[in-house]
Design a protein around this motif. Structure first.
Motif, PDB file in Angstrom:
ATOM      1  N   ARG A  68       0.869  -1.179   0.000  1.00 10.80           N
ATOM      2  CA  ARG A  68       0.000   0.000   0.000  1.00 10.80           C
ATOM      3  C   ARG A  68       0.899   1.220   0.000  1.00 10.80           C
ATOM      4  O   ARG A  68       1.531   1.547   1.004  1.00 10.80           O
ATOM      5  N   ASN A  69       0.974   1.884  -1.156  1.00  6.41           N
ATOM      6  CA  ASN A  69       1.850   3.042  -1.335  1.00  6.41           C
ATOM      7  C   ASN A  69       0.969   4.200  -1.790  1.00  6.41           C
ATOM      8  O   ASN A  69       0.603   4.295  -2.963  1.00  6.41           O
ATOM      9  N   VAL A  70       0.596   5.066  -0.850  1.00  6.64           N
ATOM     10  CA  VAL A  70      -0.411   6.082  -1.142  1.00  6.64           C
ATOM     11  C   VAL A  70       0.093   7.482  -0.830  1.00  6.64           C
ATOM     12  O   VAL A  70       0.851   7.712   0.116  1.00  6.64           O
ATOM     13  N   SER A  71      -0.350   8.410  -1.663  1.00 10.40           N
ATOM     14  CA  SER A  71      -0.095   9.836  -1.451  1.00 10.40           C
ATOM     15  C   SER A  71      -1.409  10.554  -1.668  1.00 10.40           C
ATOM     16  O   SER A  71      -1.940  10.584  -2.789  1.00 10.40           O
ATOM     17  N   GLU A  72      -1.954  11.122  -0.599  1.00 11.14           N
ATOM     18  CA  GLU A  72      -3.285  11.726  -0.631  1.00 11.14           C
ATOM     19  C   GLU A  72      -3.218  13.074   0.080  1.00 11.14           C
ATOM     20  O   GLU A  72      -3.316  13.153   1.302  1.00 11.14           O
ATOM     21  N   GLY A  73      -3.051  14.135  -0.700  1.00 11.67           N
ATOM     22  CA  GLY A  73      -2.860  15.435  -0.086  1.00 11.67           C
ATOM     23  C   GLY A  73      -1.571  15.423   0.718  1.00 11.67           C
ATOM     24  O   GLY A  73      -0.505  15.068   0.228  1.00 11.67           O
ATOM     25  N   GLY A  74      -1.659  15.725   1.993  1.00 13.31           N
ATOM     26  CA  GLY A  74      -0.488  15.669   2.861  1.00 13.31           C
ATOM     27  C   GLY A  74      -0.302  14.334   3.546  1.00 13.31           C
ATOM     28  O   GLY A  74       0.627  14.162   4.348  1.00 13.31           O
ATOM     29  N   TYR A  75      -1.174  13.375   3.229  1.00 16.87           N
ATOM     30  CA  TYR A  75      -1.116  12.048   3.855  1.00 16.87           C
ATOM     31  C   TYR A  75      -0.254  11.137   3.002  1.00 16.87           C
ATOM     32  O   TYR A  75      -0.491  10.987   1.799  1.00 16.87           O
ATOM     33  N   ARG A  76       0.759  10.522   3.614  1.00 18.00           N
ATOM     34  CA  ARG A  76       1.688   9.660   2.871  1.00 18.00           C
ATOM     35  C   ARG A  76       1.924   8.381   3.647  1.00 18.00           C
ATOM     36  O   ARG A  76       2.280   8.411   4.825  1.00 18.00           O
ATOM     37  N   ARG A  77       1.725   7.224   2.999  1.00 15.40           N
ATOM     38  CA  ARG A  77       1.989   5.937   3.616  1.00 15.40           C
ATOM     39  C   ARG A  77       2.588   4.994   2.575  1.00 15.40           C
ATOM     40  O   ARG A  77       2.157   4.987   1.421  1.00 15.40           O
ATOM     41  N   HIS A  78       3.563   4.215   2.996  1.00 12.09           N
ATOM     42  CA  HIS A  78       4.113   3.170   2.137  1.00 12.09           C
ATOM     43  C   HIS A  78       4.407   1.964   3.027  1.00 12.09           C
ATOM     44  O   HIS A  78       5.442   1.884   3.685  1.00 12.09           O
ATOM     45  N   PHE A  79       3.464   1.019   3.063  1.00 11.34           N
ATOM     46  CA  PHE A  79       3.588  -0.204   3.836  1.00 11.34           C
ATOM     47  C   PHE A  79       3.743  -1.392   2.892  1.00 11.34           C
ATOM     48  O   PHE A  79       3.096  -1.456   1.848  1.00 11.34           O
ATOM     49  N   GLU A  80       4.579  -2.344   3.291  1.00  8.67           N
ATOM     50  CA  GLU A  80       4.670  -3.618   2.594  1.00  8.67           C
ATOM     51  C   GLU A  80       4.524  -4.737   3.615  1.00  8.67           C
ATOM     52  O   GLU A  80       5.164  -4.708   4.662  1.00  8.67           O
ATOM     53  N   THR A  81       3.657  -5.701   3.284  1.00  5.46           N
ATOM     54  CA  THR A  81       3.356  -6.797   4.194  1.00  5.46           C
ATOM     55  C   THR A  81       3.752  -8.117   3.561  1.00  5.46           C
ATOM     56  O   THR A  81       3.342  -8.420   2.436  1.00  5.46           O
ATOM     57  N   GLU A  82       4.527  -8.892   4.290  1.00  7.75           N
ATOM     58  CA  GLU A  82       4.915 -10.235   3.852  1.00  7.75           C
ATOM     59  C   GLU A  82       4.175 -11.239   4.732  1.00  7.75           C
ATOM     60  O   GLU A  82       4.372 -11.282   5.953  1.00  7.75           O
ATOM     61  N   PHE A  83       3.296 -12.025   4.084  1.00 11.86           N
ATOM     62  CA  PHE A  83       2.481 -12.978   4.832  1.00 11.86           C
ATOM     63  C   PHE A  83       3.158 -14.340   4.911  1.00 11.86           C
ATOM     64  O   PHE A  83       3.747 -14.806   3.933  1.00 11.86           O
ATOM     65  N   ASN A  84       3.045 -14.983   6.067  1.00 15.57           N
ATOM     66  CA  ASN A  84       3.359 -16.399   6.210  1.00 15.57           C
ATOM     67  C   ASN A  84       2.065 -17.091   6.601  1.00 15.57           C
ATOM     68  O   ASN A  84       1.714 -17.163   7.783  1.00 15.57           O
ATOM     69  N   GLN A  85       1.335 -17.548   5.592  1.00 10.51           N
ATOM     70  CA  GLN A  85       0.010 -18.117   5.835  1.00 10.51           C
ATOM     71  C   GLN A  85       0.088 -19.464   6.549  1.00 10.51           C
ATOM     72  O   GLN A  85      -0.854 -19.857   7.241  1.00 10.51           O
ATOM     73  N   ASP A  86       1.212 -20.160   6.422  1.00  9.60           N
ATOM     74  CA  ASP A  86       1.336 -21.484   7.048  1.00  9.60           C
ATOM     75  C   ASP A  86       1.373 -21.394   8.572  1.00  9.60           C
ATOM     76  O   ASP A  86       0.759 -22.225   9.258  1.00  9.60           O
ATOM     77  N   ASN A  87       2.104 -20.409   9.098  1.00  5.81           N
ATOM     78  CA  ASN A  87       2.161 -20.301  10.564  1.00  5.81           C
ATOM     79  C   ASN A  87       1.377 -19.104  11.099  1.00  5.81           C
ATOM     80  O   ASN A  87       1.534 -18.708  12.248  1.00  5.81           O
ATOM     81  N   GLN A  88       0.530 -18.529  10.242  1.00 13.35           N
ATOM     82  CA  GLN A  88      -0.377 -17.450  10.619  1.00 13.35           C
ATOM     83  C   GLN A  88       0.367 -16.291  11.279  1.00 13.35           C
ATOM     84  O   GLN A  88       0.137 -15.925  12.438  1.00 13.35           O
ATOM     85  N   SER A  89       1.272 -15.718  10.496  1.00 10.83           N
ATOM     86  CA  SER A  89       2.026 -14.557  10.957  1.00 10.83           C
ATOM     87  C   SER A  89       2.342 -13.670   9.755  1.00 10.83           C
ATOM     88  O   SER A  89       2.132 -14.063   8.602  1.00 10.83           O
ATOM     89  N   LEU A  90       2.843 -12.473  10.021  1.00 11.56           N
ATOM     90  CA  LEU A  90       3.240 -11.568   8.945  1.00 11.56           C
ATOM     91  C   LEU A  90       4.296 -10.607   9.452  1.00 11.56           C
ATOM     92  O   LEU A  90       4.465 -10.408  10.653  1.00 11.56           O
ATOM     93  N   THR A  91       4.983  -9.996   8.490  1.00 14.75           N
ATOM     94  CA  THR A  91       5.941  -8.942   8.780  1.00 14.75           C
ATOM     95  C   THR A  91       5.507  -7.690   8.037  1.00 14.75           C
ATOM     96  O   THR A  91       5.336  -7.705   6.819  1.00 14.75           O
ATOM     97  N   LEU A  92       5.315  -6.613   8.789  1.00 16.10           N
ATOM     98  CA  LEU A  92       4.904  -5.335   8.221  1.00 16.10           C
ATOM     99  C   LEU A  92       6.101  -4.393   8.205  1.00 16.10           C
ATOM    100  O   LEU A  92       6.716  -4.141   9.245  1.00 16.10           O
ATOM    101  N   THR A  93       6.429  -3.877   7.026  1.00 16.34           N
ATOM    102  CA  THR A  93       7.543  -2.948   6.884  1.00 16.34           C
ATOM    103  C   THR A  93       7.031  -1.577   6.494  1.00 16.34           C
ATOM    104  O   THR A  93       6.274  -1.438   5.528  1.00 16.34           O
ATOM    105  N   ASN A  94       7.416  -0.580   7.278  1.00 17.23           N
ATOM    106  CA  ASN A  94       7.127   0.815   6.962  1.00 17.23           C
ATOM    107  C   ASN A  94       8.293   1.331   6.143  1.00 17.23           C
ATOM    108  O   ASN A  94       9.374   1.583   6.675  1.00 17.23           O
TER     109      ASN A  94
END
Length: 253
Positions: free
Chosen positions: A96-122
């Motif tokens: 999710r890489n968004v630029s909306e007016g002054g709002y800015r976010r760039h998140f990337e999520t790596e899912f591990n569906q087998d062990n029901q976990s994830l890593t979120l990188t800002n």
């Protein structure tokens, strides 16, 4: 106003995505978004088959932009991506890489569906966090590809679907109910649609818990052709503006 537009445009953009079983390599859908009487923007979605983690995936890319008078006072340039495992229908990677007016976010999520976990990188702050999740977790894009993967013969009036969706850094439960069948007028002609109501949080953006209505084709494609949202401030409408490489014929009349 800018805060409201940012959230509703993202929500509408999310609802415009499709799924794994009923998708054709190279499918492209384009939507026109209106906020009240204003031409607010466009959302274009493409799906291409790739290999990711040594497995076949669909890489779904969505690009959302404000346009016209809205862009003059509120510039939106959003990119969403989901890498969906074709065999499981679950996401492996989400951007999710968004630029909306002054709002800015760039998140990337790596899912591990087998062990029901994830890593979120800002990506902006260069930080990462690890989360425990739940079985079958979807992201904002893959959730609606999953919706279209449902056998249309089992997706009838009165049926409901519950999905857990990962949004930014939290799990949100969604429920979608099929409430009727209607013929909708589009730029391509009239087409039979299922009327679907997503249950959303009321009292913040939408007028009620059922403030959003989505219409998807009543066929094997289950392509969203229209979305309407009654908001605390104004109303939103998104409609299908163009389509290419859908898997089955679109039965417009």
């Amino acid at each position: 106003m800018k805060k409201y537009f940012s959230i509703i445009l993202s929500f509408a953009f999310m609802l415009m995505f499709s799924q794994v079983e009923n998708i054709k390599n190279g499918e492209k859908l384009t939507y026109r978004i209106h906020y009240g009487f204003l031409n607010a923007g466009t959302a274009t979605l493409t799906a291409n088959q790739i290999n990711y983690r040594n497995a076949p995936h669909y890489r779904v890319t969505g690009v959302g932009r404000s346009s016209g008078a809205v862009r003059a006072f509120f510039k939106v340039d959003d990119v969403y991506e989901s890498y969906i495992n074709i065999a499981t229908g679950l996401p492996s990677h989400y951007v999710r890489n968004v630029s909306e007016g002054g709002y800015r976010r760039h998140f990337e999520t790596e899912f591990n569906q087998d062990n029901q976990s994830l890593t979120l990188t800002n990506k902006l702050e260069k930080t990462s966090k690890h989360f425990k999740t739940v079985k079958g977790l979807q992201d904002m894009i893959s959730a609606f590809y999953y919706l279209r993967s449902i056998d249309s013969t089992n997706f009838k009036v009165g049926s409901a679907l519950k999905i857990n969706v990962w949004i930014d850094d939290e799990i949100y439960p969604f429920m979608l109910k099929v409430t009727g069948i209607e013929n909708r007028n589009t730029k391509f002609g009239k087409i039979s649609c299922l009327k679907i109501v997503p249950y959303v949080m009321s009292g913040r953006i939408f007028k009620s818990q059922e403030g959003v209505t989505m219409y998807v084709t009543n066929d094997a494609n289950l392509v969203p052709v229209e979305l309407k949202a009654e908001l605390l401030v104004g109303s939103l409408k998104a409609s299908l503006d163009d389509y290419h490489n859908v898997k089955y014929p679109m039965n417009f009349r």
